[in-house]
Design an enzyme around this catalytic site. Structure first.
Site, short mmCIF file in Angstrom:
data_model
loop_
_atom_site.label_atom_id
_atom_site.label_comp_id
_atom_site.label_asym_id
_atom_site.label_seq_id
_atom_site.Cartn_x
_atom_site.Cartn_y
_atom_site.Cartn_z
N HIS A 52 0.85 -1.21 0.00
CA HIS A 52 0.00 0.00 0.00
C HIS A 52 0.88 1.25 0.00
O HIS A 52 1.34 1.69 1.05
CB HIS A 52 -0.95 0.02 1.20
CG HIS A 52 -1.79 1.26 1.24
ND1 HIS A 52 -2.95 1.40 0.51
CD2 HIS A 52 -1.60 2.44 1.88
CE1 HIS A 52 -3.45 2.61 0.72
NE2 HIS A 52 -2.66 3.26 1.55
N HIS A 107 -4.28 4.57 -3.58
CA HIS A 107 -3.35 3.43 -3.60
C HIS A 107 -2.71 3.52 -4.99
O HIS A 107 -3.42 3.48 -6.00
CB HIS A 107 -4.11 2.12 -3.39
CG HIS A 107 -3.25 0.87 -3.39
ND1 HIS A 107 -3.31 -0.06 -2.37
CD2 HIS A 107 -2.35 0.39 -4.29
CE1 HIS A 107 -2.45 -1.05 -2.63
NE2 HIS A 107 -1.87 -0.80 -3.80
N HIS A 109 -1.52 3.47 -8.52
CA HIS A 109 -1.93 2.65 -9.67
C HIS A 109 -1.59 3.36 -10.96
O HIS A 109 -1.67 4.58 -11.05
CB HIS A 109 -3.43 2.32 -9.63
CG HIS A 109 -4.33 3.51 -9.50
ND1 HIS A 109 -4.53 4.15 -8.29
CD2 HIS A 109 -5.07 4.18 -10.40
CE1 HIS A 109 -5.37 5.15 -8.46
NE2 HIS A 109 -5.71 5.21 -9.73
P1 5GP Z 1 -8.01 7.33 -10.21
O1 5GP Z 1 -9.00 8.39 -10.54
O2 5GP Z 1 -7.78 7.19 -8.72
O3 5GP Z 1 -6.73 7.44 -11.00
O4 5GP Z 1 -8.64 6.00 -10.76
C1 5GP Z 1 -9.34 5.06 -10.00
C2 5GP Z 1 -9.90 4.06 -10.97
O5 5GP Z 1 -10.37 2.95 -10.23
C3 5GP Z 1 -11.09 4.58 -11.80
O6 5GP Z 1 -10.79 4.52 -13.17
C4 5GP Z 1 -12.23 3.65 -11.41
O7 5GP Z 1 -13.07 3.32 -12.49
C5 5GP Z 1 -11.52 2.44 -10.86
N1 5GP Z 1 -12.28 1.73 -9.85
C6 5GP Z 1 -12.96 2.28 -8.80
N2 5GP Z 1 -13.54 1.32 -8.06
C7 5GP Z 1 -13.22 0.13 -8.64
C8 5GP Z 1 -13.53 -1.23 -8.32
O8 5GP Z 1 -14.22 -1.56 -7.36
N3 5GP Z 1 -13.02 -2.18 -9.16
C9 5GP Z 1 -12.26 -1.86 -10.25
N4 5GP Z 1 -11.83 -2.87 -11.01
N5 5GP Z 1 -11.93 -0.59 -10.56
C10 5GP Z 1 -12.41 0.38 -9.78
ZN ZN Z 2 -4.13 0.12 -0.54
#
Ligand code: 5GP
Ligand code: ZN
Length: 122
Positions: A52, A107, A109
């Site tokens: 994490h 987290h 990604h």
């Molecule tokens: P961020 O905006 O933080 O860069 O992207 C987070 C991403 O996580 C988003 O594109 C969103 O669709 C994805 N996401 C959110 N919740 C979930 C989930 O429960 N499962 C999966 N596979 N993706 C998720």
């Molecule tokens: Zn995490």
């Protein structure tokens, strides 16, 4: 901000732990790769370290090998998942970081987004 190895309140830690299902693309001892639940494009997966780390802002020199491995893996998985070869094909790699960077899940990604256009977003 401290870097815990696992945050029980973190959505991606729950996915890593198998508490929330995901469509897995790749897994090894240090990494999990799974499809984004709201894909922008025909190919849209997320690469996460099992450790994490809240965001890129917390990366330290000791993470260099892990992150380097993720960068080398990204094009391999992109091809496996259906991105056409460079230069006609390719993909986008995005790491939203912090509020100004539009980060929603705290987290680390990397989004890998690709496949034939048009895309829904991006
Ligand atoms: P961020 O905006 O933080 O860069 O992207 C987070 C991403 O996580 C988003 O594109 C969103 O669709 C994805 N996401 C959110 N919740 C979930 C989930 O429960 N499962 C999966 N596979 N993706 C998720
Ligand atoms: Zn995490």
């Amino acid at each position: 901000m401290s870097t815990l190895s696992h945050d029980p309140n973190c959505l991606f830690c729950k996915i890593i732990a198998g508490q929330i299902p995901s469509k897995k693309v790749y897994e090894d001892a240090e990494l999990l790769v799974f499809n984004d639940i709201q894909p922008w494009a025909p190919v849209h997966f997320l690469m996460v370290p099992k450790l994490h780390i809240p965001s890129m802002a917390q990366l330290q020199p000791e993470h260099a090998e892990l992150v380097g491995r993720m960068m080398v893996l990204a094009p391999q998985l992109a091809a496996q998942e259906g991105c056409r070869p460079y230069p006609e094909g390719g993909f986008r790699l995005i790491a939203n970081t912090g509020d100004d960077g539009g980060q929603e899940v705290q987290h680390l990604h990397f989004h890998v987004i690709g496949g034939p256009r048009p895309w829904r977003k991006g």
